[in-house]
Design a protein around this motif. Sequence first.
Motif, short mmCIF file in Angstrom:
data_model
loop_
_atom_site.label_atom_id
_atom_site.label_comp_id
_atom_site.label_asym_id
_atom_site.label_seq_id
_atom_site.Cartn_x
_atom_site.Cartn_y
_atom_site.Cartn_z
N VAL A 74 34.24 57.80 45.09
CA VAL A 74 34.18 57.96 43.57
C VAL A 74 32.93 57.28 43.09
O VAL A 74 32.58 56.31 43.55
CB VAL A 74 35.30 57.37 42.71
N GLU A 101 29.58 55.55 41.07
CA GLU A 101 29.51 54.03 40.37
C GLU A 101 29.80 54.56 38.82
O GLU A 101 29.65 55.73 38.28
CB GLU A 101 28.20 53.53 40.77
N CYS A 102 30.01 53.67 38.24
CA CYS A 102 30.10 53.55 36.79
C CYS A 102 29.05 54.16 36.12
O CYS A 102 29.18 54.83 34.94
CB CYS A 102 30.54 52.20 36.22
N GLU A 104 32.83 47.63 36.21
CA GLU A 104 34.11 48.28 36.67
C GLU A 104 35.23 47.32 36.22
O GLU A 104 34.92 46.01 36.65
CB GLU A 104 33.75 48.31 38.28
N PHE A 132 39.41 49.61 40.67
CA PHE A 132 39.26 50.94 41.46
C PHE A 132 40.76 50.84 42.16
O PHE A 132 41.07 50.13 42.98
CB PHE A 132 38.23 50.47 42.50
N ARG A 133 41.28 52.16 42.16
CA ARG A 133 42.37 52.52 42.84
C ARG A 133 43.62 51.32 42.29
O ARG A 133 43.99 50.88 43.49
CB ARG A 133 42.55 52.72 44.21
N PRO A 164 42.23 58.99 43.77
CA PRO A 164 41.23 57.65 43.47
C PRO A 164 40.75 57.92 42.11
O PRO A 164 40.29 58.83 41.88
CB PRO A 164 40.40 57.96 44.51
N ARG A 165 40.64 56.67 41.45
CA ARG A 165 40.06 56.49 40.17
C ARG A 165 39.29 55.33 40.19
O ARG A 165 39.66 54.22 40.62
CB ARG A 165 40.94 56.68 38.99
N ARG A 166 38.23 55.24 39.47
CA ARG A 166 37.41 54.03 39.31
C ARG A 166 37.57 53.98 37.66
O ARG A 166 36.96 54.70 36.81
CB ARG A 166 36.01 54.21 39.75
N TYR A 167 37.95 52.72 37.16
CA TYR A 167 37.91 52.49 35.78
C TYR A 167 36.87 51.60 35.39
O TYR A 167 36.57 50.46 36.17
CB TYR A 167 39.32 51.85 35.58
N CYS A 168 36.15 52.11 34.37
CA CYS A 168 34.86 51.20 33.83
C CYS A 168 35.12 50.93 32.37
O CYS A 168 35.71 51.64 31.80
CB CYS A 168 33.73 51.99 34.28
N SER A 203 37.24 56.54 32.88
CA SER A 203 37.51 56.60 34.43
C SER A 203 37.05 57.70 34.99
O SER A 203 36.71 58.71 34.32
CB SER A 203 39.26 56.52 34.56
#
Length: 156
Positions: A51, A53-54, A87, A90-91, A99-103, A120
């Motif tokens: 995934v 980057e933010c 961030e 992450f997951r 899969p998700r990346r939260y920012c 996300s």
Amino acid sequence: MRDLFTSLKKPGLGAALAMLFGLLSLGEPAQAANPLELNFWLSGPRYDGRVAECERALGTITHQFWEKESTFWNSGLQITAYGQVHETAFRPWQSDNIPRRYCSAEAMLSDGKVRAVHYSIIEDGGFAGYDQGVEWCVVGLDRNWAFSPNCRAARP
């Protein structure tokens, strides 16, 4: 109803219906699927966990925010700058989930106010599952309450 029974007494229609029901009752009984019909090779989606980057989602958020504000809310608000991009997770759930990346970040708006943005980045979350998708919320400007209260649903 009376007309239906009188019409069935006619020899042609009654015989035709009897033959139809007779043919339907002579069908083969249901059987279990054989091994080739069991979707044997379809094991489900496979995610790589790659995934972006933010910082890569900020352009998408800026464009979508401007489009939403100008089209739906008749507002001239725009995001002019970002700061403190980081961030938050992450997951955060089981590894079988998408899969998700939260920012989170701070956004400077064209009205001079700084507001928090939570978003996300989702693997295969773009249009029709192609490419990565972004879900975002600007705190205080969630006018349709999609992530209420205070964009809490946009965070992990």
